[in-house]
Enzyme design. Sequence first.
Site, PDB file in Angstrom:
ATOM      1  N   ALA A 130       0.812  -1.211   0.000  1.00 24.89           N
ATOM      2  CA  ALA A 130       0.000   0.000   0.000  1.00 24.89           C
ATOM      3  C   ALA A 130       0.849   1.266   0.000  1.00 24.89           C
ATOM      4  O   ALA A 130       2.079   1.219   0.066  1.00 24.89           O
ATOM      5  CB  ALA A 130      -0.929  -0.013   1.214  1.00 24.89           C
ATOM      6  N   HIS A 131       0.170   2.406  -0.038  1.00 24.33           N
ATOM      7  CA  HIS A 131       0.861   3.692  -0.157  1.00 24.33           C
ATOM      8  C   HIS A 131       1.770   3.974   1.039  1.00 24.33           C
ATOM      9  O   HIS A 131       1.459   3.671   2.180  1.00 24.33           O
ATOM     10  CB  HIS A 131      -0.126   4.836  -0.375  1.00 24.33           C
TER      11      HIS A 131
END
EC number: 2.3.1.191
Length: 346
Positions: free
Chosen positions: A243-244
């Site tokens: 994820a980010h």
Amino acid sequence: MTHASHDLTLADIARHLNVAFEGDGSQPIRGLATLKDAQADQVAFLANRAYLKDLAVTQAAAVLLHPEHGKSCPVPRLEIDNPYLGYATLSQLFDPLPARDIPGIHPSAVVAESATLGEGVSVQANAVIEEGVVLGDDVIIGAGSMVGADSIIGEGTRLHANVTVCHGVVIGKRAILQSGCVIGGDGFGFAHDGGQWHKIAQLGGVVLGDDVEVGSCSSIDRGALGNTVIGNDVKIDSQVQIAHNVTVGDHSALAGCVGIAGSTHVGRHCMLGGGVGLSGHLTICDGVQVTGMSLVTNSIHEPGVYSSGTGAMNNAQWRKNAVRFKQLDEIAKRLSRLEKNHRGQS
């Protein structure tokens, strides 16, 4: 089983590994195979004692093995301290893929005028290179792949077919991106007003170090503000979700179906088994191994092996254990009361 596009000899193999050998050096070697399946023109290897039974009956031209097993080998042997690493080295000699790497731009590819291409670059059929992209020397962009605007790809990196590299991504040298992976897609960022979700623009990018490999259909999301960063020599299996704003330290390895939530930091030399899940905003220190199907919800500050979840068992036993699990809180309270009463009577 693998086969070379040209013949090598046993002496060539030994020279490539820088090891001594016993046997006929002129013996042609045309491929690699398992101990069980190897033919008289193939090299096999022994890296696990569980396969010693196959060594006794192998028909291989030669076997790559540790010196401790040399006397048990019925065919010519190549002795090396790390046979599996030796096998990995030899496998490069028999890989047919490089023979198909022809530099140049396929007529059906679309390359922006502002893109910069180094020497020996190959852009294959139907690939798209957008504005401002920089491709280093000997980069290979596979058929149907897309490299987004202003991305930079280091020398010797290969994108297999149908890879998507979104805008503003930086990829180091000698990286390998397998088919279907997406680097730099939007992270899962939304704000809720009590009635509906509102998208948060993902303004960061992704930075991949040198010698990184990303497996097929894996996703590495761009950062919300800063970058998502993958260190040097990180190996990422298929169907992994990062994820980010995650960071993964150098030389770590992530097996299939690992999921890492946003802003978690994974240290160097970590290994995450298949199906491992890491919650967001955690710190995993260097040298941590998490076994398959484990869920990590707290930071880990000491190196070592960590596990959660339970191994498979007979369904009837599992059902009983599941009932007991729901009773644990009450059992703990009862035990606490008993201990308190016992101390009061002492």
